[in-house]
Design a protein around this motif. Structure first.
Motif, short mmCIF file in Angstrom:
data_model
loop_
_atom_site.label_atom_id
_atom_site.label_comp_id
_atom_site.label_asym_id
_atom_site.label_seq_id
_atom_site.Cartn_x
_atom_site.Cartn_y
_atom_site.Cartn_z
N TYR A 248 55.94 -1.97 -3.83
CA TYR A 248 55.46 -0.70 -3.27
C TYR A 248 55.34 -0.84 -1.75
CZ TYR A 248 51.24 -3.52 -4.01
OH TYR A 248 50.34 -4.55 -4.04
N PRO A 249 55.29 0.28 -1.04
CA PRO A 249 55.25 0.19 0.42
C PRO A 249 54.05 -0.61 0.89
CG PRO A 249 55.70 2.44 -0.27
CD PRO A 249 55.35 1.68 -1.51
N ALA A 250 54.27 -1.49 1.85
CA ALA A 250 53.18 -2.33 2.37
C ALA A 250 52.18 -1.47 3.13
CB ALA A 250 53.74 -3.42 3.28
N ALA A 251 50.91 -1.81 3.03
CA ALA A 251 49.87 -1.01 3.67
C ALA A 251 49.96 -1.08 5.20
CB ALA A 251 48.49 -1.49 3.21
N VAL A 252 50.34 -2.24 5.69
CA VAL A 252 50.46 -2.38 7.15
C VAL A 252 51.77 -3.05 7.53
CG1 VAL A 252 48.01 -2.45 7.82
CG2 VAL A 252 49.13 -4.55 7.01
N GLY A 253 52.32 -2.66 8.66
CA GLY A 253 53.46 -3.37 9.24
C GLY A 253 54.81 -3.00 8.66
N GLY A 254 54.88 -2.00 7.79
CA GLY A 254 56.15 -1.59 7.19
C GLY A 254 56.64 -2.57 6.15
N GLY A 255 57.78 -2.24 5.54
CA GLY A 255 58.32 -3.07 4.48
C GLY A 255 57.61 -2.83 3.16
N TYR A 256 57.76 -3.77 2.26
CA TYR A 256 57.29 -3.58 0.89
C TYR A 256 56.49 -4.79 0.41
CZ TYR A 256 60.29 0.41 1.02
OH TYR A 256 60.84 1.60 1.39
N THR A 257 55.43 -4.49 -0.33
CA THR A 257 54.66 -5.54 -0.97
C THR A 257 55.29 -5.82 -2.32
OG1 THR A 257 52.66 -4.77 0.13
CG2 THR A 257 52.36 -6.14 -1.83
N VAL A 258 55.49 -7.07 -2.62
CA VAL A 258 56.09 -7.47 -3.90
C VAL A 258 55.09 -8.38 -4.61
CG1 VAL A 258 58.05 -8.60 -5.01
CG2 VAL A 258 58.40 -7.36 -2.86
N GLU A 259 54.67 -7.94 -5.79
CA GLU A 259 53.74 -8.76 -6.58
C GLU A 259 54.52 -9.52 -7.64
OE1 GLU A 259 50.70 -6.27 -8.27
OE2 GLU A 259 49.96 -5.64 -6.29
N MET A 260 54.16 -10.76 -7.85
CA MET A 260 54.88 -11.56 -8.86
C MET A 260 53.94 -12.54 -9.56
SD MET A 260 57.13 -13.80 -6.19
CE MET A 260 57.37 -12.48 -5.01
N LYS A 273 51.13 -14.02 -7.13
CA LYS A 273 51.48 -14.13 -5.71
C LYS A 273 51.87 -12.76 -5.16
CE LYS A 273 53.26 -18.84 -6.15
NZ LYS A 273 54.45 -19.69 -5.97
N THR A 274 51.68 -12.60 -3.88
CA THR A 274 52.09 -11.37 -3.20
C THR A 274 52.87 -11.74 -1.95
OG1 THR A 274 50.11 -10.27 -3.99
CG2 THR A 274 51.24 -9.25 -2.14
N VAL A 275 54.02 -11.11 -1.80
CA VAL A 275 54.89 -11.37 -0.66
C VAL A 275 55.22 -10.03 -0.02
CG1 VAL A 275 57.24 -12.12 -0.07
CG2 VAL A 275 55.84 -13.52 -1.60
N THR A 276 55.42 -10.00 1.27
CA THR A 276 55.87 -8.77 1.92
C THR A 276 57.31 -8.97 2.39
OG1 THR A 276 53.61 -8.46 2.68
CG2 THR A 276 55.27 -7.03 3.65
N ALA A 277 58.14 -7.97 2.14
CA ALA A 277 59.55 -8.08 2.52
C ALA A 277 59.97 -6.82 3.27
CB ALA A 277 60.42 -8.25 1.28
N ASP A 278 60.77 -7.00 4.31
CA ASP A 278 61.30 -5.82 5.02
C ASP A 278 62.24 -5.04 4.12
OD1 ASP A 278 59.92 -6.69 7.25
OD2 ASP A 278 61.63 -7.78 8.09
N LYS A 279 63.05 -5.78 3.38
CA LYS A 279 64.00 -5.13 2.48
C LYS A 279 63.95 -5.81 1.13
CE LYS A 279 67.39 -3.43 5.84
NZ LYS A 279 66.50 -3.44 7.02
N VAL A 280 64.06 -5.02 0.05
CA VAL A 280 64.03 -5.56 -1.30
C VAL A 280 65.27 -5.09 -2.05
CG1 VAL A 280 62.78 -5.66 -3.50
CG2 VAL A 280 61.50 -5.58 -1.33
N PRO A 462 63.50 3.79 2.28
CA PRO A 462 64.42 2.99 3.11
C PRO A 462 64.10 1.50 3.00
CG PRO A 462 63.56 4.87 4.35
CD PRO A 462 62.81 4.84 3.06
N GLY A 463 65.14 0.71 2.75
CA GLY A 463 64.91 -0.74 2.60
C GLY A 463 64.87 -1.19 1.15
N LEU A 464 64.94 -0.26 0.21
CA LEU A 464 65.05 -0.64 -1.21
C LEU A 464 66.47 -0.35 -1.69
CD1 LEU A 464 61.76 0.61 -2.96
CD2 LEU A 464 62.21 -1.57 -1.78
N TYR A 465 67.03 -1.31 -2.43
CA TYR A 465 68.42 -1.22 -2.87
C TYR A 465 68.55 -1.69 -4.32
CZ TYR A 465 68.96 -1.53 2.20
OH TYR A 465 68.83 -1.33 3.54
N VAL A 466 69.54 -1.14 -5.01
CA VAL A 466 69.90 -1.60 -6.36
C VAL A 466 71.29 -2.21 -6.28
CG1 VAL A 466 70.35 -0.90 -8.74
CG2 VAL A 466 68.45 0.13 -7.46
N THR A 467 71.50 -3.37 -6.90
CA THR A 467 72.78 -4.09 -6.73
C THR A 467 73.47 -4.45 -8.04
OG1 THR A 467 71.95 -6.34 -6.92
CG2 THR A 467 71.66 -5.30 -4.79
#
Ligand code: FAD
Length: 501
Positions: A248-260, A273-280, A462-467
């Protein structure tokens, strides 16, 4: 590690993920890849990385107490057996009326699949993805994928005499006698290695009933091709036994929060764990990507995703069937687990069918011809989040395999009547002739140009993709991984060119 910020996170290490990771790392971009399955590099106590199909142990299935083999019965008796619960390499994921087989591990489906590397008929590709430039696909991206995947073909002279392909020659000549065309099918299994297996100068793998629970030798799976090349850039990190649960969109700094969740090999969660990524990049396969995205939309974390997310799922018209041959048509006690021949009746307007002549590598003569048919089934199912169970349902109905059975029966009834043979009704339980409640080829759920733009972008975010295979609209007319890889090659080239500044 938890709390980290990365430029790119790729979820899943199958075809879509591996192609994406290679091209990004080659472009100088660091990639963090997260894979729920194991890294299959360390041997077990028997010295082998994978178990074979005749002696399955915990390594065979993803967190099950029993094997769940596609051919579930033999002579009417259940064929499955108890195994220890372990993060094994093959998952059979059960929905209400469909079991979906998928690979689990670094390399995704490439670890468990038959390696058949088939470029779809151009006319059919144009039919299923009319907005994709077919010239570009057939001139550039299919050849690029075939090179990256290290596709090779069997030597026809060797094929004609090799004892391990008697089943394919029998299946092929019976199809020809009934008026059907047969074709040689390229593969990623190294056929020169297989020749040495038969000659007795190399450890057997394809000739030792290894395939759907992994190959210990011979198969050029993604961990040996695309992922190895990506790792060689020094810009790829892979975290196995990590399962993404939310994006989901990160609360601060743009990009996305990824929970795993980090899992141990018994499937227990050992860390969150939680990681923030500019693009997922969603590369979790048709089922994995669709499940994540419909859950995120329904729970409001990616609420603006298109209504088309979750739609358009199909099983590539898969149906499996066995025929009983006469005593004078033995199929061979030693059968290479890697299929190399297809019956190609795709141009039949009424009953298009492309059937792989599949092995039955039981290690003994059984006089069985087994086939995995790919047909043009118009039925499409949807994934929906079920708030009561917290799980994702798939709306596929049992009766929806009808059109696949009709098309396959058109082929195999003709072969049976020509040969004076019958179907085996003891292989799928309950006296069933057709293995029609499972698939090896899940496709769709996030269809290109419908749920995404024409390059796999989830444009609302923007920044989320399906491959991965979820981009394909439920059908490819052939075994799908070359199409998935080629489309991923095309899309990532566009994304690198436009979205990385
Ligand atoms: P996958 O290859 O399925 O990769 C997705 C990866 O994502 C998996 O490793 C999965 O563990 C991981 N993942 C999923 N969810 C998460 C999550 N939440 N967090 C982290 N990781 C996650 N195709 C052919 O073309 N030729 C064949 O001969 C052939 N034979 C087959 C035989 C079998 C037994 C099976 C099961 C499939 C076969 N296929 C074959 C199909 C082919 O393997 C698939 O079409 C292909 O692997 C799909 O590629 P993908 O990139 O969409 O996803």
């Amino acid at each position: 590690s938890s709390g980290a910020r990365v430029p790119v996170l790729v979820i899943g290490s199958g075809y879509g993920g591996a192609v994406t990771a290679l091209r990004l790392t080659q472009a100088g971009i660091r990639v963090a890849m997260v894979e729920m399955g194991r890294s299959w590099t360390a041997p077990g106590s028997d010295g082998k990385i994978f178990c074979d199909m005749l002696n399955p142990d915990g390594r065979s299935y993803w967190l099950k107490d029993q094997t769940d083999a596609p051919v579930s019965h033999f002579m009417g008796a259940p064929y499955n057996k108890a195994i220890p619960r372990y993060t094994g390499v093959l998952d059979s994921e059960r929905f209400a009326a469909m079991r979906v087989y998928q690979g689990r591990g670094v390399g995704g489906g490439s670890l468990v699949n038959g390696g058949m590397a088939v470029v779809p008929k151009r006319q059919y590709f144009e039919e299923i993805l009319p907005d994709v430039d077919a010239d570009e696909m057939y001139d550039v991206y299919f050849p690029r994928a075939n090179t990256g995947l290290q596709v090779n073909s069997i030597d026809p002279t060797w094929y004609n005499s090799a004892s391990c392909y008697q089943y394919a020659r029998v299946g092929s000549s019976q199809a020809n006698s009934a008026g059907f065309k047969t074709v040689s099918v390229p593969n990623v299994y190294d056929f020169s290695y297989m020749q040495r297996e038969l000659a007795g100068t190399a450890q057997r793998s394809a000739l030792a009933s290894e395939v759907i629970y992994g190959n210990n030798h011979g198969k050029q799976s993604l961990d040996k091709t695309y992922l190895a090349a990506a790792a060689a850039t020094g810009r790829l990190s892979i975290s196995p036994l990590h399962k993404v649960t939310a994006v989901y969109p990160a609360a601060v700094g743009g990009g996305y929060t990824v929970e795993m969740q980090q899992l141990d090999t018994s499937g227990k969660v050992v860390a969150n764990k939680t990681v923030t990524a500019d693009k997922v990049f969603f590369s979790a396969g048709s089922v994995g990507t669709s499940k994540l995205l419909v859950t995120m939309r329904s729970t409001g974390r990616l609420r603006d995703l298109s209504d088309a997310v979750g739609e358009g799922w199909g099983n590539n018209g898969n149906v499996m069937v066995g025929r009983a041959n006469h005593m004078w048509s033995p199929t061979g006690g030693l059968q290479a687990s890697i299929p190399v021949r297809g019956i190609d009746n795709w141009d039949d307007r009424q009953h298009p069918c492309f059937a792989e002549i599949a092995p039955f590598p039981a290690g003994t003569e059984l006089w069985i011809s087994l086939y995995l048919a790919i047909t043009k089934n118009p039925n499409r199912a949807a994934f929906t989040f079920n708030p009561t169970t917290g799980r994702v349902d798939l709306s596929w109905q049992g009766s929806w395999s009808g059109p696949s059975i009709t098309a396959a029966a058109n082929m195999f009834n003709k072969i049976n009547s020509r040969e004076w043979t019958v179907y085996r009704t003891d292989l799928f339980g309950g006296n069933k002739t057709w293995g029609d409640d499972f698939t090896y080829h899940p496709l769709g759920g996030c269809v290109l140009g419908e749920a995404t733009d024409l390059y796999g972008r989830l444009t609302e975010y923007p920044g989320l993709y399906v491959t991965d295979g979820s981009l394909l609209p439920g059908s490819t007319g052939v075994n799908p991984f070359v199409t998935i890889a080629a489309l991923a090659e095309r899309n990532i080239e566009n994304v690198i060119g436009n979205d990385f500044g």
